[in-house]
Design a protein around this motif. Structure first.
Motif, PDB file in Angstrom:
ATOM      1  N   LYS A   3     -23.661 -98.672   4.357  1.00  0.00           N
ATOM      2  CA  LYS A   3     -24.280 -98.204   3.112  1.00  0.00           C
ATOM      3  C   LYS A   3     -24.843 -96.814   3.350  1.00  0.00           C
ATOM      4  CE  LYS A   3     -26.628 -99.100  -0.846  1.00  0.00           C
ATOM      5  NZ  LYS A   3     -25.969 -98.639  -2.012  1.00  0.00           N
ATOM      6  N   GLU A  63     -26.871 -97.208   6.839  1.00  0.00           N
ATOM      7  CA  GLU A  63     -27.327 -98.552   7.183  1.00  0.00           C
ATOM      8  C   GLU A  63     -26.115 -99.474   7.261  1.00  0.00           C
ATOM      9  OE1 GLU A  63     -29.961-102.125   5.134  1.00  0.00           O
ATOM     10  OE2 GLU A  63     -29.681-100.241   4.075  1.00  0.00           O
ATOM     11  N   ILE A  64     -26.085-100.310   8.280  1.00  0.00           N
ATOM     12  CA  ILE A  64     -25.020-101.306   8.378  1.00  0.00           C
ATOM     13  C   ILE A  64     -25.498-102.556   7.653  1.00  0.00           C
ATOM     14  CG2 ILE A  64     -23.695-102.798   9.907  1.00  0.00           C
ATOM     15  CD1 ILE A  64     -23.809-100.589  11.989  1.00  0.00           C
ATOM     16  N   GLN A  65     -24.703-102.973   6.675  1.00  0.00           N
ATOM     17  CA  GLN A  65     -25.014-104.189   5.947  1.00  0.00           C
ATOM     18  C   GLN A  65     -23.992-105.252   6.297  1.00  0.00           C
ATOM     19  OE1 GLN A  65     -25.152-103.175   1.780  1.00  0.00           O
ATOM     20  NE2 GLN A  65     -27.320-102.685   1.900  1.00  0.00           N
ATOM     21  N   LYS A  66     -24.474-106.430   6.564  1.00  0.00           N
ATOM     22  CA  LYS A  66     -23.563-107.527   6.890  1.00  0.00           C
ATOM     23  C   LYS A  66     -22.898-108.004   5.612  1.00  0.00           C
ATOM     24  CE  LYS A  66     -26.084-108.899  10.888  1.00  0.00           C
ATOM     25  NZ  LYS A  66     -26.111-109.857  11.946  1.00  0.00           N
ATOM     26  N   THR A  67     -21.616-108.261   5.700  1.00  0.00           N
ATOM     27  CA  THR A  67     -20.870-108.790   4.555  1.00  0.00           C
ATOM     28  C   THR A  67     -20.704-110.276   4.724  1.00  0.00           C
ATOM     29  OG1 THR A  67     -18.776-108.306   5.657  1.00  0.00           O
ATOM     30  CG2 THR A  67     -19.616-106.648   4.137  1.00  0.00           C
ATOM     31  N   GLU A  68     -20.850-110.979   3.640  1.00  0.00           N
ATOM     32  CA  GLU A  68     -20.679-112.422   3.680  1.00  0.00           C
ATOM     33  C   GLU A  68     -19.200-112.745   3.568  1.00  0.00           C
ATOM     34  OE1 GLU A  68     -23.155-114.759   1.149  1.00  0.00           O
ATOM     35  OE2 GLU A  68     -24.804-113.306   1.290  1.00  0.00           O
ATOM     36  N   GLU A  69     -18.761-113.671   4.383  1.00  0.00           N
ATOM     37  CA  GLU A  69     -17.337-114.041   4.398  1.00  0.00           C
ATOM     38  C   GLU A  69     -17.056-115.190   3.489  1.00  0.00           C
ATOM     39  OE1 GLU A  69     -15.798-114.302   8.376  1.00  0.00           O
ATOM     40  OE2 GLU A  69     -17.256-112.816   9.019  1.00  0.00           O
TER      41      GLU A  69
END
Length: 69
Positions: A3, A63-69
């Motif tokens: 992001k 910013e690194i945002q985690k993605t939901e799988e």
């Protein structure tokens, strides 16, 4: 997913894309792509210039945002 908070930072400082481009020498298209989060790659030099110009750290800009799988 990464992001980019450039639009937020520029909004807080009331800066326009043309202002940042003119004052940093960074290509307007590059700033536009970062602003709208459509960039697929960016040079380290550009990130360094933006951070120096905006008075922020890289962690404020990206910013690194985690993605939901």
């Amino acid at each position: 997913m990464i992001k980019c908070h450039l639009s937020k930072i520029m909004g807080e400082k009331k800066l326009k894309i043309s202002d940042v481009s003119n004052e940093t020498g960074i290509n307007r298209g590059t700033i536009t792509r970062l602003y709208h989060e459509t960039a697929v790659r960016v040079e380290f030099e550009v990130l360094e210039q933006l951070c120096n110009y905006l008075g922020c750290g890289i962690e404020d800009l990206l910013e690194i945002q985690k993605t939901e799988e």
